[in-house]
Write an enzyme that holds these catalytic residues in place. Structure first.
Site, PDB file in Angstrom:
ATOM      1  N   CYS A  23       0.469   2.144  -5.747  1.00  0.00           N
ATOM      2  CA  CYS A  23      -0.341   2.970  -6.513  1.00  0.00           C
ATOM      3  C   CYS A  23       0.486   4.402  -6.674  1.00  0.00           C
ATOM      4  CB  CYS A  23      -1.432   3.179  -5.958  1.00  0.00           C
ATOM      5  SG  CYS A  23      -2.602   1.655  -6.220  1.00  0.00           S
TER       6      CYS A  23
ATOM      7  N   ARG B  11       0.692   2.903 -11.793  1.00  0.00           N
ATOM      8  CA  ARG B  11       1.594   2.202 -10.786  1.00  0.00           C
ATOM      9  C   ARG B  11       2.965   2.616 -10.726  1.00  0.00           C
ATOM     10  NH1 ARG B  11      -2.768   1.155  -9.603  1.00  0.00           N
ATOM     11  NH2 ARG B  11      -3.824  -0.982  -9.309  1.00  0.00           N
TER      12      ARG B  11
ATOM     13  N   HIS C 277       0.643  -1.180  -0.047  1.00  0.00           N
ATOM     14  CA  HIS C 277       0.012   0.023   0.028  1.00  0.00           C
ATOM     15  C   HIS C 277       0.765   1.531   0.052  1.00  0.00           C
ATOM     16  CE1 HIS C 277      -4.001  -1.459   0.067  1.00  0.00           C
ATOM     17  NE2 HIS C 277      -3.883  -2.056   1.344  1.00  0.00           N
TER      18      HIS C 277
END
Length: 272
Positions: free
Chosen positions: A250, A259, A176
């Protein structure tokens, strides 16, 4: 003495007052949701990830074996179809920080990505520790990229079908960038020559950052190929087999449209 009735508010005023009350209530609810996503999930995930790192270190020091069994891990036979490396269906803006469309096969992983003949890690099992000195990051690495059982716990997820640490091919990881511990929030700050280490029960593998892709498609599976090369940015990547590591997350922050990719090469292996 008879008291008069309170004057009634005009209809328009009542409507405006009611609308204001609804707006305030919605504002409070939204604020609580933001606090939960940006603060509470980070606090929970970071604490859990830190506990898992310490548990792995204690297990390895004690010679417990099992490659860092995870209290939430499952055997491969129990893995659900949604945990086999496919991109989850829910909104990746809050959890899926992973490129989709990987063309690597799980068969090639078992052939070239094993750990010296040791059994493959169970789905969702934390079995390694990623250290990134420049970022002050220490995070457990778990098998698979399940949101609920890996990424949302603050762990870094290993893409099934890619090599295991220290093995020929590409040891590809997802994490994340925002919320749920956000272990990869600042990987854009990594520079060429920075070191990354991956510790397992068997050895410590040191990788050196080599290249970055600031932005590519969420479906650019080439970046996690055995010989990593972007299908969207043709000039980005490699053309020869080697011992690679890939970090994906991300970008831009708080979105999942594109990305960000960081690549490194294995420089040394130190047995435990």
């Amino acid at each position: 003495m008879v008291q008069g009735r309170r004057p009634r508010r005009p209809p328009l005023r009542r409507v405006l007052w009611g609308g204001a009350e609804v707006a305030v209530t919605l504002g409070v609810v939204l604020l609580l949701l933001v606090v939960h996503q940006l603060w509470w999930t980070n606090r929970q995930a970071r604490a859990g990830a830190e506990r898992k790192v310490h548990a792995l270190e204690r297990e390895w020091e004690g010679g417990g074996g099992g490659g860092g069994g995870d209290e939430g891990g499952r055997g491969a036979a129990d893995a659900s179809p949604g945990d086999d490396g496919a991109v989850p269906d829910d909104d990746p803006a809050v959890g899926d920080d992973t490129p989709s469309g990987s063309s690597t096969s799980s068969g090639s992983s078992r052939a070239s990505g094993g750990r010296g003949g040791a059994a493959q890690p169970r789905w969702d099992q934390a079995y390694a520790i990623l250290d990134v000195p420049r970022l002050g990051l220490r995070a457990p690495v778990a098998q698979g990229i399940s949101k609920a059982k890996v990424l949302n716990r603050g762990y870094v997820g290993h893409y099934p079908g890619t090599a295991q640490p220290g093995r020929a091919g590409n040891f590809a990881l997802a994490g994340h960038r925002n919320t749920h511990g956000e272990p990869f929030r600042y990987i854009n700050r990594l520079r060429r020559g920075d070191t990354l280490t991956v510790r397992t029960e068997e050895a410590t593998y040191t990788y050196v950052v080599d290249k970055k892709v600031a932005q590519t498609s969420a479906g650019d599976g080439g970046v996690i190929g055995a010989v990593p090369r972007s299908r969207v940015v043709p000039s980005a990547g490699y053309s020869e087999p080697g011992y690679y590591i890939t970090l994906t997350t991300c970008t831009p922050e708080f979105t999942s449209k594109y990305r960000l990719v960081v690549w490194g090469k294995l420089s040394r292996m130190t047995p435990r």
